[in-house]
Scaffold this motif. Structure first.
Motif, PDB file in Angstrom:
ATOM      1  N   PHE A  55       0.862  -1.182   0.000  1.00 49.57           N
ATOM      2  CA  PHE A  55       0.000   0.000   0.000  1.00 49.57           C
ATOM      3  C   PHE A  55       0.895   1.228   0.000  1.00 49.57           C
ATOM      4  N   THR A  56       0.373   2.351  -0.458  1.00 55.95           N
ATOM      5  CA  THR A  56       1.093   3.621  -0.363  1.00 55.95           C
ATOM      6  C   THR A  56       0.116   4.699   0.071  1.00 55.95           C
ATOM      7  N   ALA A  57       0.433   5.369   1.170  1.00 54.11           N
ATOM      8  CA  ALA A  57      -0.362   6.499   1.649  1.00 54.11           C
ATOM      9  C   ALA A  57       0.353   7.784   1.254  1.00 54.11           C
ATOM     10  N   ARG A  58      -0.421   8.771   0.797  1.00 51.59           N
ATOM     11  CA  ARG A  58       0.128  10.032   0.327  1.00 51.59           C
ATOM     12  C   ARG A  58      -0.676  11.184   0.911  1.00 51.59           C
ATOM     13  N   TYR A  59       0.026  12.237   1.319  1.00 51.53           N
ATOM     14  CA  TYR A  59      -0.632  13.483   1.727  1.00 51.53           C
ATOM     15  C   TYR A  59       0.079  14.627   1.030  1.00 51.53           C
ATOM     16  N   GLN A  60      -0.685  15.502   0.409  1.00 57.19           N
ATOM     17  CA  GLN A  60      -0.109  16.655  -0.273  1.00 57.19           C
ATOM     18  C   GLN A  60      -0.889  17.895   0.110  1.00 57.19           C
ATOM     19  N   ARG A 102      -5.037  23.733  -0.249  1.00 56.89           N
ATOM     20  CA  ARG A 102      -5.510  22.504  -0.889  1.00 56.89           C
ATOM     21  C   ARG A 102      -4.878  21.322  -0.169  1.00 56.89           C
ATOM     22  N   HIS A 103      -5.711  20.355   0.246  1.00 59.37           N
ATOM     23  CA  HIS A 103      -5.240  19.137   0.905  1.00 59.37           C
ATOM     24  C   HIS A 103      -5.667  17.945   0.055  1.00 59.37           C
ATOM     25  N   PHE A 104      -4.767  16.990  -0.114  1.00 54.14           N
ATOM     26  CA  PHE A 104      -5.055  15.809  -0.928  1.00 54.14           C
ATOM     27  C   PHE A 104      -4.491  14.593  -0.210  1.00 54.14           C
ATOM     28  N   LEU A 105      -5.350  13.664   0.183  1.00 53.27           N
ATOM     29  CA  LEU A 105      -4.962  12.468   0.904  1.00 53.27           C
ATOM     30  C   LEU A 105      -5.389  11.253   0.094  1.00 53.27           C
ATOM     31  N   THR A 106      -4.429  10.348  -0.228  1.00 53.43           N
ATOM     32  CA  THR A 106      -4.750   9.189  -1.063  1.00 53.43           C
ATOM     33  C   THR A 106      -4.157   7.919  -0.483  1.00 53.43           C
ATOM     34  N   LEU A 107      -4.715   6.800  -0.928  1.00 54.63           N
ATOM     35  CA  LEU A 107      -4.205   5.475  -0.588  1.00 54.63           C
ATOM     36  C   LEU A 107      -4.190   4.644  -1.862  1.00 54.63           C
ATOM     37  N   ASP A 108      -3.015   4.145  -2.246  1.00 55.09           N
ATOM     38  CA  ASP A 108      -2.867   3.258  -3.400  1.00 55.09           C
ATOM     39  C   ASP A 108      -2.920   1.818  -2.908  1.00 55.09           C
ATOM     40  N   PHE A 109      -3.637   0.958  -3.650  1.00 54.67           N
ATOM     41  CA  PHE A 109      -3.739  -0.448  -3.261  1.00 54.67           C
ATOM     42  C   PHE A 109      -3.895  -1.300  -4.516  1.00 54.67           C
ATOM     43  N   PRO A 110      -3.341  -2.521  -4.488  1.00 58.44           N
ATOM     44  CA  PRO A 110      -3.421  -3.393  -5.662  1.00 58.44           C
ATOM     45  C   PRO A 110      -4.674  -4.281  -5.605  1.00 58.44           C
ATOM     46  N   ILE A 111      -5.273  -4.499  -6.783  1.00 55.69           N
ATOM     47  CA  ILE A 111      -6.370  -5.464  -6.946  1.00 55.69           C
ATOM     48  C   ILE A 111      -6.126  -6.169  -8.269  1.00 55.69           C
ATOM     49  N   ALA A 112      -5.945  -7.459  -8.213  1.00 53.91           N
ATOM     50  CA  ALA A 112      -5.770  -8.296  -9.408  1.00 53.91           C
ATOM     51  C   ALA A 112      -4.656  -7.786 -10.331  1.00 53.91           C
ATOM     52  N   GLY A 113      -3.549  -7.369  -9.763  1.00 47.93           N
ATOM     53  CA  GLY A 113      -2.407  -6.940 -10.568  1.00 47.93           C
ATOM     54  C   GLY A 113      -2.469  -5.494 -11.038  1.00 47.93           C
ATOM     55  N   PHE A 114      -3.519  -4.767 -10.724  1.00 44.46           N
ATOM     56  CA  PHE A 114      -3.652  -3.356 -11.076  1.00 44.46           C
ATOM     57  C   PHE A 114      -3.548  -2.513  -9.813  1.00 44.46           C
TER      58      PHE A 114
END
Length: 164
Positions: A55-60, A102-114
């Motif tokens: 997983f990757t958590a991001r805050y900008q 401006r605040h931007f908070l995201t979480l990247d996660f894999p599902i079925a290779g994507f």
């Protein structure tokens, strides 16, 4: 269990163009909006694993430093401006008269290779120029597919198991 926290700083240019329609409390039911500013941007990226799943958590966050915006004077109509009666309608902006963030908070996660990204965006734009106050607060939730494009050929393998 966790990765390394990466902190980044940089600059960006924000430009906005649009209109707001409000038929109450105004002699101008349609208001034109146009602005441009130079922002400072800060980002924190933290990759981590849960049961071997990356997983990757991001805050900008972005803060405008200087810019310019279009604003009619208080009581000035667009009809007057169409006749050529301009009265300093392009104004200099800085954090004192246009406090925005401006605040931007995201979480990247894999599902079925994507890789997918879920996030929250809070965009606060405010201004006090030419005797007018404007407050535009935008809260958005998003989910999407992550794809990075590369136009420069590299000698290293292109396959990345997870995109930061």
């Amino acid at each position: 269990m966790g990765g390394r926290l990466r902190l980044m700083a940089g600059g960006e240019v924000h430009a906005g163009l649009g209109a707001i329609y409000n038929n109450r409390n105004s002699n101008n039911p349609v208001q034109a909006k146009a602005d441009i500013d130079i922002d400072v941007s800060l980002m924190a990226v933290y990759p981590f694993h849960i049961r071997k799943v990356p997983f990757t958590a991001r805050y900008q966050t972005s803060l405008p430093l200087v810019g310019a915006m279009f604003s009619p004077r208080y009581g000035q109509s667009y009809y007057e401006m169409s006749l050529g009666n301009y009265d300093r309608n392009v104004c200099f902006t800085y954090p004192g008269n246009a406090p925005s963030m401006r605040h931007f908070l995201t979480l990247d996660f894999p599902i079925a290779g994507f890789t997918f990204r879920a996030g929250y965006l809070c965009d606060i734009r405010q201004s006090r120029v030419n005797g007018l106050r404007s407050h535009i607060w935008n809260h958005s939730f998003m989910i999407g597919y992550v794809k990075h494009f590369s136009f420069v050929k590299r000698k290293e393998p292109q396959h990345r198991p997870f995109i930061l």
